[in-house]
Design a protein around this motif. Structure first.
Motif, PDB file in Angstrom:
ATOM      1  N   SER A  24      55.941 139.400  23.783  1.00  0.00           N
ATOM      2  CA  SER A  24      56.952 139.449  24.847  1.00  0.00           C
ATOM      3  C   SER A  24      58.298 139.045  24.259  1.00  0.00           C
ATOM      4  N   CYS A  25      59.358 139.272  25.030  1.00  0.00           N
ATOM      5  CA  CYS A  25      60.662 138.772  24.602  1.00  0.00           C
ATOM      6  C   CYS A  25      60.678 137.241  24.657  1.00  0.00           C
ATOM      7  N   SER A  26      59.957 136.664  25.614  1.00  0.00           N
ATOM      8  CA  SER A  26      59.865 135.198  25.678  1.00  0.00           C
ATOM      9  C   SER A  26      59.282 134.648  24.386  1.00  0.00           C
ATOM     10  N   THR A  80      70.418 133.225  34.029  1.00  0.00           N
ATOM     11  CA  THR A  80      69.527 134.023  33.191  1.00  0.00           C
ATOM     12  C   THR A  80      68.150 133.963  33.834  1.00  0.00           C
ATOM     13  N   PHE A  81      67.183 134.593  33.195  1.00  0.00           N
ATOM     14  CA  PHE A  81      65.817 134.568  33.705  1.00  0.00           C
ATOM     15  C   PHE A  81      65.162 133.251  33.275  1.00  0.00           C
ATOM     16  N   ALA A 137      62.585 132.538  31.967  1.00  0.00           N
ATOM     17  CA  ALA A 137      61.904 132.594  30.663  1.00  0.00           C
ATOM     18  C   ALA A 137      62.769 131.981  29.558  1.00  0.00           C
ATOM     19  N   VAL A 138      64.093 131.985  29.736  1.00  0.00           N
ATOM     20  CA  VAL A 138      64.982 131.514  28.670  1.00  0.00           C
ATOM     21  C   VAL A 138      64.963 129.983  28.545  1.00  0.00           C
ATOM     22  N   SER A 147      72.226 135.085  26.796  1.00  0.00           N
ATOM     23  CA  SER A 147      71.489 136.111  27.550  1.00  0.00           C
ATOM     24  C   SER A 147      72.490 137.138  28.033  1.00  0.00           C
ATOM     25  N   MET A 190      72.710 139.039  30.458  1.00  0.00           N
ATOM     26  CA  MET A 190      71.929 139.128  31.682  1.00  0.00           C
ATOM     27  C   MET A 190      72.145 140.464  32.380  1.00  0.00           C
ATOM     28  N   ASP A 226      69.665 136.994  23.427  1.00  0.00           N
ATOM     29  CA  ASP A 226      68.601 137.443  24.322  1.00  0.00           C
ATOM     30  C   ASP A 226      69.061 138.772  24.909  1.00  0.00           C
ATOM     31  N   HIS A 254      67.183 142.697  28.246  1.00  0.00           N
ATOM     32  CA  HIS A 254      67.503 143.743  29.227  1.00  0.00           C
ATOM     33  C   HIS A 254      68.771 144.485  28.815  1.00  0.00           C
ATOM     34  N   SER A 296      62.901 143.068  25.065  1.00  0.00           N
ATOM     35  CA  SER A 296      61.652 143.100  25.833  1.00  0.00           C
ATOM     36  C   SER A 296      61.182 144.534  26.044  1.00  0.00           C
ATOM     37  N   GLN A 314      58.815 144.850  28.526  1.00  0.00           N
ATOM     38  CA  GLN A 314      58.205 144.693  29.843  1.00  0.00           C
ATOM     39  C   GLN A 314      58.644 145.877  30.716  1.00  0.00           C
ATOM     40  N   GLY A 317      55.554 143.233  26.014  1.00  0.00           N
ATOM     41  CA  GLY A 317      55.856 143.329  24.591  1.00  0.00           C
ATOM     42  C   GLY A 317      57.277 142.918  24.315  1.00  0.00           C
TER      43      GLY A 317
HETATM   44  C1  LIG Z   1      62.996 140.159  31.065  1.00  0.00           C
HETATM   45  C2  LIG Z   1      63.849 139.134  30.471  1.00  0.00           C
HETATM   46  C3  LIG Z   1      63.319 138.143  29.618  1.00  0.00           C
HETATM   47  C4  LIG Z   1      61.849 137.989  29.358  1.00  0.00           C
HETATM   48  O1  LIG Z   1      61.250 139.109  28.753  1.00  0.00           O
HETATM   49  P1  LIG Z   1      59.646 139.151  28.664  1.00  0.00           P
HETATM   50  O2  LIG Z   1      59.377 140.262  27.689  1.00  0.00           O
HETATM   51  O3  LIG Z   1      59.134 139.465  30.035  1.00  0.00           O
HETATM   52  O4  LIG Z   1      59.179 137.844  28.179  1.00  0.00           O
HETATM   53  C5  LIG Z   1      64.196 137.228  29.048  1.00  0.00           C
HETATM   54  N1  LIG Z   1      65.522 137.286  29.289  1.00  0.00           N
HETATM   55  C6  LIG Z   1      66.065 138.213  30.110  1.00  0.00           C
HETATM   56  C7  LIG Z   1      67.537 138.233  30.306  1.00  0.00           C
HETATM   57  C8  LIG Z   1      65.254 139.161  30.720  1.00  0.00           C
HETATM   58  O5  LIG Z   1      65.803 140.071  31.530  1.00  0.00           O
END
Ligand SMILES: *Cc1c(COP(=O)(O)O)cnc(C)c1O
Length: 392
Positions: free
Chosen positions: A61-63, A87-88, A90-91, A131, A133, A157, A160, A181, A183, A193
């Motif tokens: 994943s991007c995470s 941001t999401f 996950a960051v 990010s 974003m 990051d 997206h 990502s 996703q 991924g």
């Molecule tokens: C979707 C997203 C992520 C996380 O990506 P994953 O592959 O789902 O882990 C992180 N940062 C931003 C800005 C995103 O849009």
């Protein structure tokens, strides 16, 4: 007018079928089984070439890519990492996962990092994650000048933001490491991924080993033998590898990217121009050096109270177009006050104000002009309904 399905993805290109059939027949799903040319390795080579970067590492994943990037930098214990307040989740999570401390930076009405706050907080941190974003690129000229002068590494990051340009240069290539990502809601869809790119041999060697290239599996990554030998047995293994099936889904989509980017930008700008005709809506302009690659649109409600903003979102949803108001929907993962896993979570008044009226609508790149007109009609109709109610 009939509304499009705003969550339907594009079909995966037919070219993926033969390779997936072959993988199903052979059961060869683990990236390090084949002596050479495993789909994951081919994806890394193709992605690196497409981006013009020396190295790429595909992960789960991007995470995972962000987490490995932070660890690859070898930051000191309790390192502080500056991230945007918008941001999401996950960051900040990747920072916490790496046992570091997230430091939140204010974000402006245009969804980009507030450079004044960034500059003020930079001396207190050891690394930076920018990010981009929803594809909105912060002022990378100012950010890189400040970070280079302070010797602070920048991770982009670009989860997206695949396909976005800054002064014509690919986003994800400006900082030390870029993360993307795969996703389903991003430009390239493998369900899940991610991938990271860098030109630094030691960074990629450390990330490769920690991603789970145990023993001598790193020998299947070209051009990093010396660096990997240096890090052999020195790093923990987190097993964040990508599997061959996912890579087989991604590879035939790489050549689709220029079309998706062009269609996404055309659709976005078409909708933006129509929405900007309303005095209650502001779609922030791109920064001058930026060429966007959007698959969604963000806009701010202007001059509306919370009640009216929520009434607008409900009216739009009732008419078939889901509008996410980042700061008004319950438990939104992009609203910083919901990142309660951060110790001493700070207040960011400017970012909070922006999130209160910032709206998000998906615009999958395959929408036709008729689809877009239908979406715009619903949104503008919902604005009318909400503003009439506010006036009454
Ligand atoms: C979707 C997203 C992520 C996380 O990506 P994953 O592959 O789902 O882990 C992180 N940062 C931003 C800005 C995103 O849009």
């Amino acid at each position: 007018m009939t509304l499009p399905d705003m969550h339907r993805a594009e079909p995966i290109p037919d070219a993926a079928r033969d390779e997936i059939e072959r993988l199903l027949q052979t059961g060869d799903l683990f990236r390090y089984t084949a002596a050479s040319d495993a789909p994951v390795s081919l994806l890394e080579a193709e992605f690196a070439q497409m981006m013009g970067s020396r190295y790429a590492l595909a992960v789960s994943s991007c995470s995972a890519a962000l987490f490995l990037s932070l660890l690859a930098l070898g930051l000191p214990k309790n390192a502080r990492v500056l991230i945007p307040g918008f941001t999401f989740a996950a960051v900040p999570s990747s920072v916490v996962h790496a046992n570091y401390i997230p430091v939140l930076c204010e974000v402006g009405d245009n969804y980009r990092i507030d450079i004044k706050d960034f500059k003020a907080k930079l001396p207190t941190v050891d690394a930076v994650i920018i990010s981009h974003m929803r594809g909105h690129t912060s002022d990378m000229d100012a950010i890189m000048t400040l970070c280079d002068a302070a010797g602070i590494p920048v991770i982009e990051d670009a989860a997206h933001s695949l396909g976005t340009l800054w002064h014509g240069k690919k986003i994800g290539k400006i900082g030390k490491i870029g993360c993307f990502s795969f996703q389903s809601y991003k430009m390239i869809n493998a369900g899940e991924g991610g991938i990271m790119i860098t030109d630094d041999a030691d960074l990629i060697a450390r990330a490769i080993i920690m991603s789970g290239a145990y023993e001598h599996n790193w020998k299947k990554h070209p051009g990093i033998a010396e660096a990997c030998t240096r890090w052999q047995n020195k790093l923990p293994l987190y097993n964040l590898r990508l599997n061959n099936l996912s890579a087989a889904l991604v590879r035939p989509q790489l050549s689709e990217l220029p079309r998706r980017v062009a269609d996404g930008l055309r659709n976005h700008d078409y909708v933006a121009a129509k929405l900007n005709t309303s005095r209650y809506i502001d779609v922030p302009a791109p920064l001058a050096p930026e060429t966007r690659a959007p698959d969604s649109i963000q806009f701010n409600m202007v001059g509306l109270e919370d009640d009216a903003i929520r009434a607008f979102a409900s009216a739009s949803a009732a008419a078939g177009v889901k509008v996410q108001v980042f700061g008004q929907s319950t438990d939104n993962a992009r609203a910083f006050w919901n990142w309660q896993f951060i110790e001493d979570l700070p207040e960011l008044p400017q970012t909070r104000r922006m999130l209160r009226s910032a709206c998000d609508v998906r615009l999958p790149v395959h929408l036709t002009q008729g689809d877009l007109d239908a979406v715009v009609d619903v949104i503008l109709g919902a604005v009318h309904a909400a503003t009439d109610a506010q006036a009454a």
